[in-house]
Enzyme design. Sequence first.
Site, PDB file in Angstrom:
ATOM      1  N   ASP A 130     -13.276   4.533   7.444  1.00  0.00           N
ATOM      2  CA  ASP A 130     -13.358   3.434   6.479  1.00  0.00           C
ATOM      3  C   ASP A 130     -14.101   3.866   5.219  1.00  0.00           C
ATOM      4  OD1 ASP A 130     -13.665   1.069   5.099  1.00  0.00           O
ATOM      5  OD2 ASP A 130     -14.978   0.123   6.561  1.00  0.00           O
TER       6      ASP A 130
ATOM      7  N   ASP B 184     -10.565   1.032  -0.465  1.00  0.00           N
ATOM      8  CA  ASP B 184     -11.114   0.634   0.831  1.00  0.00           C
ATOM      9  C   ASP B 184     -10.073   0.807   1.936  1.00  0.00           C
ATOM     10  OD1 ASP B 184     -12.590  -0.472   2.896  1.00  0.00           O
ATOM     11  OD2 ASP B 184     -12.204  -2.541   2.301  1.00  0.00           O
TER      12      ASP B 184
END
Length: 474
Positions: free
Chosen positions: A259, A66
Amino acid sequence: VVLRPGSGSRQQDPPGAADGLALASDPGGTVNFLAMVENLQGDSGRGYYLEMLIGTPPQALNILVDTGSSNFAVAGVPDPDVTSYFNPELSSTYRSQGIDVTVKYSQGSWTGVLGTDVITMPKGIYGSYTINIATILESENFFLPGVKWHGILGLAYDALAKPSSSVETFFDSLVRQAKIPNIFSLQMCGAGLPVSGSGTNGGSLVLGGIEPSLYRGDIWYTPIKEEWYYQVEILKLEVGGQNLELDCREYNADKAIVDSGTTLLRLPEKVFSAVVQAIARTSLIQEFSSGFWTGSQLACWDKTEKPWSLFPKLSIYLRDENSSRSFRISILPQLYIQPILVIGDNLQCYRFGISSSTNALVIGATVMEGFYVIFDRAQRRVGFAVSPCAEVDGSPVSEIEGPFTTADVASNCVSSVSLHEPVLWIASYALMSLCGIILLVLIILLLIPPRCQHRYTDNDVVNDESSLVRHRWK
């Protein structure tokens, strides 16, 4: 169509990466990036994860990659939605710091306790490293049914680390201990595949450099505007080659980030509305339910049909390192019209891989699956190159083109107000505290008994209309 309810700067030869080698701390003094190729598994619907060994003796867990958060955390107790968890009591090298930590994401949250332990990566940097690790004791909408990962690897900056930026992040620890360059790169290979399928799509997380076999053509770089998320500057969007003609600040409201932990391409509401209108206007489908665009319905076609030819290309313009130039990354509809469900023997159903957002433009997996993305923290830039695995039926579904002039856009498309910066937050709290003290003093003065105050005559009484309190609260 059947609707069903829904369930840069170019760089030919990166320094230190031409032969797939970079300095690191293994016995040979180098690390082979090829050993990290295909070290990820997963899909865009449920994320891409890396196998990691934690503790002594090692406990094997799959960890979600992440780039939109900064804590390294793993399930620390049994959970109905995870198949494995880390048991600190079984590790002789685990050390609890006794610090509670809570992290909230755009969807889901968890609470746990900070500690440290050693980790190794079977397909990563050679060696064992001591890392800050949060053991998750409670969570809500974080571990979901069907996910095959048991924790999260936050690769953003320490400004986002919880409970404070003093918690050294996983990658900062790796750079310091393994002495690798402050750069990593990411490839996710799920283009055209079911977004929640077997979860075995490949991918690569290259720690410490760039692996040339994972991209084609040139790498184009855009500056990192601020080191918290990987915040970049978007100049304009095009649908089917047509500029949306929005003020460029709309694309960066209130930030634009890269992201990997976000499934979709998320757009600020005004931008999302303009994109949907442009796609609907440009597509070859005259009538289309609004439920498809909002994510509440799927669109289904006969398996023999490929709906992608009905939709336009989507292009995102990013500012180049040379601020007077830009480049564009483009995704074909094979990346944003995503197969998700098969109904019966004949129907393949798809979802819209773009959604609206209230606080950011997020370049998530919908776009990232088209590219090899380089997070060059050392030079404060994010690079994009075409990924060889971004192909459907043998044809590329992503493109990079440039350079283009930026003469038609503002010199700065990012708001200069950044209250998330720690210094400005402190200044804001200080100002609010000062105002509170001043107000308190004034209220005390107003409440002082009359004998301590000037004896007013009938001619100098302060009436309600002119009193300080009255005007203070108007």
